[in-house]
Each structure stands twice: as C-alpha cells, then as structure tokens.
Design an enzyme around this catalytic site. Structure first.
Site, short mmCIF file in Angstrom:
data_model
loop_
_atom_site.label_atom_id
_atom_site.label_comp_id
_atom_site.label_asym_id
_atom_site.label_seq_id
_atom_site.Cartn_x
_atom_site.Cartn_y
_atom_site.Cartn_z
N GLY A 249 0.82 -1.21 0.00
CA GLY A 249 0.00 0.00 0.00
C GLY A 249 0.86 1.26 0.00
CG ASP A 250 3.36 1.73 3.19
OD1 ASP A 250 2.23 2.16 3.50
OD2 ASP A 250 4.02 0.96 3.90
N1 LIG Z 1 -1.25 -10.31 -3.87
C1 LIG Z 1 -1.13 -9.26 -4.69
N2 LIG Z 1 -1.00 -9.43 -6.03
C2 LIG Z 1 -0.87 -8.37 -6.85
N3 LIG Z 1 -0.87 -7.09 -6.44
C3 LIG Z 1 -1.00 -6.86 -5.12
C4 LIG Z 1 -1.14 -7.93 -4.17
N4 LIG Z 1 -1.23 -7.39 -2.94
C5 LIG Z 1 -1.18 -6.04 -3.11
N5 LIG Z 1 -1.04 -5.73 -4.43
C6 LIG Z 1 -0.99 -4.39 -5.04
O1 LIG Z 1 -0.64 -3.42 -4.08
C7 LIG Z 1 -1.73 -2.52 -3.83
C8 LIG Z 1 -1.79 -2.18 -2.37
O2 LIG Z 1 -1.98 -3.36 -1.61
P1 LIG Z 1 -2.96 -3.47 -0.36
O3 LIG Z 1 -4.35 -3.22 -0.78
O4 LIG Z 1 -2.65 -4.79 0.27
O5 LIG Z 1 -2.45 -2.25 0.54
P2 LIG Z 1 -2.43 -2.06 2.12
O6 LIG Z 1 -3.43 -2.97 2.75
O7 LIG Z 1 -2.55 -0.62 2.37
O8 LIG Z 1 -0.94 -2.53 2.46
P3 LIG Z 1 0.13 -1.96 3.53
O9 LIG Z 1 -0.58 -0.99 4.44
O10 LIG Z 1 0.68 -3.16 4.23
O11 LIG Z 1 1.22 -1.30 2.75
C9 LIG Z 1 -2.97 -3.24 -4.36
O12 LIG Z 1 -3.96 -2.31 -4.77
C10 LIG Z 1 -2.40 -4.05 -5.53
O13 LIG Z 1 -2.32 -3.24 -6.69
MG LIG Z 2 -1.90 0.49 4.07
#
Ligand SMILES: Nc1ncnc2c1ncn2[C@@H]1O[C@H](COP(=O)(O)OP(=O)(O)OP(=O)(O)O)[C@@H](O)[C@H]1O
Ligand SMILES: [Mg+2]
Length: 297
Positions: A249-250
């Site tokens: 996400g970051d």
């Molecule tokens: N398993 C995956 N396969 C492909 N792309 C992924 C995957 N997990 C995350 N991503 C990519 O990264 C983006 C951000 O991931 P996610 O939605 O998990 O963010 P988050 O929950 O804010 O993560 P964090 O806070 O740990 O950084 C997603 O929108 C996607 O594009």
């Molecule tokens: Mg996040």
C-alpha cells in the site's frame, strides 16, 4: 518535493528459522535488518523512482542513529527530529512455519520535539506534497493529522494514509489523496464493502467529506480510484505470485504520486505497478522491479 511523516518509525528485525519453539532457545537460519514505517516506505519507493523526497518524523537514541545511517546509505532524504530520551523501536518478526510479530511501543514524543516537527511542516512550500502515513503513537493526540493539515501552508498537497480515527479530522482540510484499503474504508463508513459498487459508494462518501481523490487499494483485487472530477477508474492487480504484501500500500501511494503528473489513469497504473512489484518480492520494490511489472500490465 514530497515530504513524508512517520511518527513512530522502526527497524524491523526479521528472524528466519525452520522451527520456532516458545519458551526455548531458538537459533535463526538467517536474519534481515531493514528500516520500517509507512511514511519512510513511501519515501523509499519515491527515492527509488528518482523523485526527490524527505522523510520527516521522530528518531531516538543509538537505534535512531542507526535508522538515519541506513536511510543515508539508501540515499533517502531525511530530517527526522531526534527525541531527547529513549530509542527508536526495533520490531521483531519471527518467520517460522507461522509468522509472529513483536511490535514495540516506541519512544515518548515530548512537546519540544513535536514543536520542531510542526515548524518543519510550516516551512513546506506551495506546490510541494506532504504524506501523513501510518498509526499515531499513544502519546500523541488522536487529532494530530488534523493539526498538521491545519499547520500546512496554502497549496501544499496533503496525502493521508491512515485508519479512521486519525484520518477523519484531516478530511476537512481537503486532502489531495486518501488511500484506504478495503478494511479501512469499511471501518470508516461502518459497513462491509464486498462489491465494487459498494466500494465506489463508500469512496464517494469520503469525497463528499472532503477528500479530492480517493484511491481504494483492494490487495490482489487491484484498486479503485475515484478522481477529483468524479470519474471512477477500476484497475485489476498486476499478475504474479505474492511473496510479501507488507508495504504494498505504501509503494502504491509512492507510485501514484510519482505518476500523477501524467494524469490519473497513469497515476493509477504506476500505483498498481509499484504495489504489485512490492508484493512479488522481498522488501520494497526498486525501480527495475516496478518497471518490469508496469510493462506486463
Ligand atoms: N497479492 C497481490 N497481487 C498483486 N498485487 C497486489 C497484491 N497485494 C497487493 N497488491 C498491489 O498493491 C496494492 C496495495 O496493496 P494493499 O491493498 O494490500 O495495501 P495495504 O493494505 O494498504 O498494504 P500496507 O498498508 O501493508 O502497505 C494493491 O492495490 C495491488 O495493486
Ligand atoms: Mg496500508
């Protein structure tokens, strides 16, 4: 310039072992020490992409000095305020059959140090960007992101990636971008969000509350962007095998900001590429990994 704020950064000590036994002496097969914290992660990926960035926030003690040294070695700009007492925390990740995380509370932030951070924020120039990312340590006001938004000079772009409590007070200051994931957005609006239509409706609520652009990350389901014109963009995730999704996400926030100069569709693609590239490898993605994923989107 893109500034990021990490109120409670950390060193992450990942210990890899085949068999972890509670209450016994365990020996690791290997260990990896890395810097952590959401704002710092955003700065790291921006820096890897060649975008000028400065990480703001707090560090303390010899561990804080080490964090600064590691950032310097990685050529990531930082102006972390050194706290007078305590140590930057070291979070321990036990990577055995199951993953166990031990996250420390971190040092206390005193009033004088907080004032120094606010002085830095007040000096940010129009046209620059400030990213507020991650949780707020217990010693600080729940409203701290709202207060920082209030202190920002005019025409500084504000980005907030945080949970409901610290995010809501900042919305009144019309942030340029907010990036909740599905669970965070669901908590913000107080209902479960299963379908794209439900996610889009919740994103519109955040926009009505003040956010200009709402980027909802949906893990392996990709992302949904509601841009400031009211247009919806839906992108699937990059295809690949996820190895570690921490920091995806970051990385997405960094990719989006890096790409935003070329329009929102491009910004979303860069965000998807940076998030995917981070998920598909160990640690945060570098530029080579991001461009490889971008080419295969
Ligand atoms: N398993 C995956 N396969 C492909 N792309 C992924 C995957 N997990 C995350 N991503 C990519 O990264 C983006 C951000 O991931 P996610 O939605 O998990 O963010 P988050 O929950 O804010 O993560 P964090 O806070 O740990 O950084 C997603 O929108 C996607 O594009
Ligand atoms: Mg996040």
């Amino acid at each position: 310039m893109i500034y990021t704020v990490t109120l409670n950064p950390a060193l992450d000590y990942a210990l890899y072992l085949s068999d972890f036994r509670l209450g016994e002496t365990n020996r690791t097969a290997r260990e990896v020490l890395s810097f952590g914290g959401k704002g710092i992660n955003v700065s790291a990926v921006l820096s890897a992409l060649g975008e000028p960035t400065v990480a703001l926030g707090f560090a303390a003690g010899p561990v804080g000095e080490m964090l600064k040294g590691m950032l310097k070695e990685a050529a990531i700009g930082e102006e972390l305020v050194m706290l007078p007492v305590g140590n930057t925390r070291i979070n321990v990740k036990i990577k055995a059959e199951a993953e166990t995380e031990l996250n420390a509370a971190g040092p206390l932030v005193d009033g004088g140090s907080l004032a120094k951070l606010f002085a830095q924020i007040k000096k940010i120039k129009a046209g620059d960007t400030l990213v507020l990312a991650g949780s707020v340590p217990p010693s600080l006001s729940r409203d701290i992101y709202g207060q920082m938004a209030e202190a920002l000079p005019e025409d500084v772009r504000l980005v907030v990636d945080a949970e409901r409590e610290p995010l809501l007070p900042a919305l009144a200051y019309r942030p340029y971008l907010v990036k909740p994931n599905r669970a965070e957005l669901s908590e913000i609006v107080g209902r479960s969000l299963l379908t794209d239509a439900e996610v889009a409706a919740a994103a519109r609520e955040l926009q009505a509350a003040g956010a200009k652009n709402v980027l909802v990350s949906l893990g392996a389901d990709g992302a949904l962007l509601l841009d400031e014109t009211g247009a919806l963009h839906r992108a699937p995730a990059a295809r690949g095998r996820a190895v570690n999704t921490v920091g995806a996400g970051d990385a997405m926030v960094a990719g989006f900001l890096y790409g935003a100069g070329k329009g929102y569709a491009h910004a979303l693609r860069m965000g998807i590429a940076a998030g995917g590239a981070t998920a598909f490898g160990e640690g945060l993605a570098d530029a080579a990994r991001i461009y490889e994923v971008l080419q295969n989107l």
